[in-house]
Every structure is written in structure tokens, then in C-alpha cells.
Design a protein around this motif. Structure first.
Motif, PDB file in Angstrom:
ATOM      1  N   UNK A 104      41.342  32.031  41.993  1.00  0.00           N
ATOM      2  CA  UNK A 104      42.274  31.833  43.105  1.00  0.00           C
ATOM      3  C   UNK A 104      43.660  31.468  42.586  1.00  0.00           C
ATOM      4  N   UNK A 105      43.697  30.576  41.595  1.00  0.00           N
ATOM      5  CA  UNK A 105      44.968  30.144  41.023  1.00  0.00           C
ATOM      6  C   UNK A 105      45.678  31.293  40.310  1.00  0.00           C
ATOM      7  N   UNK A 106      44.909  32.143  39.633  1.00  0.00           N
ATOM      8  CA  UNK A 106      45.501  33.286  38.943  1.00  0.00           C
ATOM      9  C   UNK A 106      46.076  34.288  39.939  1.00  0.00           C
ATOM     10  N   UNK A 107      45.384  34.545  41.039  1.00  0.00           N
ATOM     11  CA  UNK A 107      45.916  35.464  42.040  1.00  0.00           C
ATOM     12  C   UNK A 107      47.224  34.932  42.616  1.00  0.00           C
ATOM     13  N   UNK A 125      43.941  41.318  33.924  1.00  0.00           N
ATOM     14  CA  UNK A 125      43.130  40.231  33.378  1.00  0.00           C
ATOM     15  C   UNK A 125      42.196  39.677  34.450  1.00  0.00           C
ATOM     16  N   UNK A 126      42.709  39.466  35.656  1.00  0.00           N
ATOM     17  CA  UNK A 126      41.854  38.944  36.722  1.00  0.00           C
ATOM     18  C   UNK A 126      40.714  39.904  37.034  1.00  0.00           C
ATOM     19  N   UNK A 133      34.746  38.013  41.559  1.00  0.00           N
ATOM     20  CA  UNK A 133      35.558  37.130  42.405  1.00  0.00           C
ATOM     21  C   UNK A 133      36.083  37.884  43.621  1.00  0.00           C
ATOM     22  N   UNK A 134      36.183  37.223  44.766  1.00  0.00           N
ATOM     23  CA  UNK A 134      36.724  37.883  45.956  1.00  0.00           C
ATOM     24  C   UNK A 134      38.193  38.262  45.811  1.00  0.00           C
ATOM     25  N   UNK A 135      38.867  37.713  44.815  1.00  0.00           N
ATOM     26  CA  UNK A 135      40.284  38.026  44.592  1.00  0.00           C
ATOM     27  C   UNK A 135      40.489  39.336  43.836  1.00  0.00           C
ATOM     28  N   UNK A 136      39.429  39.903  43.258  1.00  0.00           N
ATOM     29  CA  UNK A 136      39.580  41.099  42.427  1.00  0.00           C
ATOM     30  C   UNK A 136      40.161  42.296  43.179  1.00  0.00           C
ATOM     31  N   UNK A 141      45.083  45.917  44.123  1.00  0.00           N
ATOM     32  CA  UNK A 141      46.156  46.406  45.004  1.00  0.00           C
ATOM     33  C   UNK A 141      47.528  46.016  44.455  1.00  0.00           C
ATOM     34  N   UNK A 142      47.654  44.783  44.011  1.00  0.00           N
ATOM     35  CA  UNK A 142      48.923  44.329  43.456  1.00  0.00           C
ATOM     36  C   UNK A 142      49.265  45.090  42.181  1.00  0.00           C
TER      37      UNK A 142
END
Length: 212
Positions: A104-107, A125-126, A133-136, A141-142
């Protein structure tokens, strides 16, 4: 008070080097990665005023050996950078694969980063280190959006430097592409538009892995 983390054997490869040519280095400690260059000073002691040994670049793999706080409460990690190099780094500069809060912090850091090269590097990297992770998906997209902006900027630079007569071979050998290629981000030449375009690999990965 210093809290030492149990040591494990850690295999490290230098970042931004093609996988087939990477040299493996064994480090002690729990595997972690540097992500925030603003906080990545490696110091001799857990103190913001301690002597600087070096600054670690984002993507650098390290081994965490222990932790401590300075008098102001800043949390530091004692880390192994090479077989023989040890030091202290701000804990906020580092993420540990598999830790949800670190993903979460990396996103958030990716979202705040204005430099597209750094955004691509951190997003990759993420996606690679926090695969479940749900942030992947958002990181992909980013990454894709940043690569599309980079293609526009590189097109302007290449057109100015290569001139009107350059063909596909010269466009795709433009030196500005090199550092993105090392990150696995590649471009194609659009002859009709006389420009570089992102090949869309992150969009395809997003669909393949996450159905989005």
C-alpha cells in the motif's frame, strides 16, 4: 532498544540488468528492497546526522539484519548491502515483499512520483514483488500510462535528433530508449505517425493476470 531480526540466507541480483546476465550475490538477512531515494542514505549509525556511507538507488535489494530508533523516534534498519558492507537506513525507504502495508505504501509513493521513469521502475517492482497484492492491477495501469507519456516525449526528442529521413531501425536504436528497455519497457515505431508508441505489454499483462 535494538531488535534484531533472525538471519536467513538471501539471494540478491542487481536491479535493472537483464535476467539472463544477472550475477547472483548471497546476502544475510530478511529480503527487502529500497524504494524511496529521498530517504535511502546508508549511514554508519542509526542517526540522521551520522556519517553517510552511500545512497542506495530504488530497486536495490538488501538484507535486513535488525532495527533501532534514534532519540527522535525515527526507525532505522540495519542492513547488509553487499557481503562486506553494513549500515543503517531509514525504515520508510524500504519495503518487504509480501507485507500488505508495504504494498500500500509503495503504491502511494508511485502515485506521488512525478518522474515517469521512476514511476515505471517502482510500478514494475510492486507488480513483481507483490504479485498477490490488491495494489498490483493499479500499479500496472500506472506503469502503462507512464509508458505512453514517455513514448510521446521520446518521439519529440528522437524526431529532433534523427531528422526527417530516419527509418524504423534508427528510431528503435535511439539511445533514449535504452534505460526503459532495461526495465522491460519497449516501444514500436509507427511509420504512419512517424513516432514511437508503447507496445502495450502492461495492458496485456493486466488483462492476462487480472482479467481487467
Amino acid at each position: 532498544m535494538i531488535f534484531f531480526i533472525s538471519l536467513i540466507v538471501l539471494t540478491v541480483v542487481p536491479s535493472e540488468v537483464p535476467a539472463r546476465s544477472r550475477r547472483r550475490v548471497v546476502l544475510p538477512g530478511a529480503r527487502a528492497l529500497v524504494v524511496d531515494e529521498r530517504l535511502s542514505a546508508l549511514r554508519e549509525r542509526p542517526d540522521l546526522r551520522a556519517a553517510l556511507a552511500q545512497r542506495l538507488r530504488p530497486g536495490r535489494v538488501i538484507g535486513v539484519l535488525g532495527a533501532a530508533r534514534d532519540r527522535s523516534g525515527t526507525r532505522f534498519l540495519r542492513v547488509a548491502v553487499t557481503r562486506n558492507t553494513r549500515g543503517w537506513i531509514c525504515a520508510e525507504a524500504v519495503v518487504r515483499p509480501g507485507q500488505r502495508e508495504d504494498a500500500r505504501r509503495l503504491l502511494q509513493l508511485i502515485d506521488e512520483t512525478t518522474d515517469d521513469y521512476q514511476r515505471i521502475r517502482l510500478a514494475r517492482l510492486l507488480v513483481d514483488e507483490f504479485r498477490a497484492a490488491p495494489q498490483a492491477p493499479q500499479a500496472l495501469r500506472l506503469l502503462a500510462a507512464a509508458a505512453e507519456r514517455v513514448a510521446e516525449r521520446l518521439s519529440r526528442d528522437a524526431r529532433r535528433r534523427l531528422g526527417d529521413e530516419a527509418g524504423r531501425d534508427r528510431w528503435l536504436n535511439f539511445p533514449g530508449l535504452d534505460r526503459y528497455n532495461r526495465l522491460g519497457v519497449t516501444f514500436e515505431y509507427d511509420a504512419a505517425g512517424d513516432r514511437l508508441v508503447y507496445d502495450g505489454a502492461a495492458w496485456r499483462e493486466l488483462k492476462r493476470r487480472f482479467g481487467q
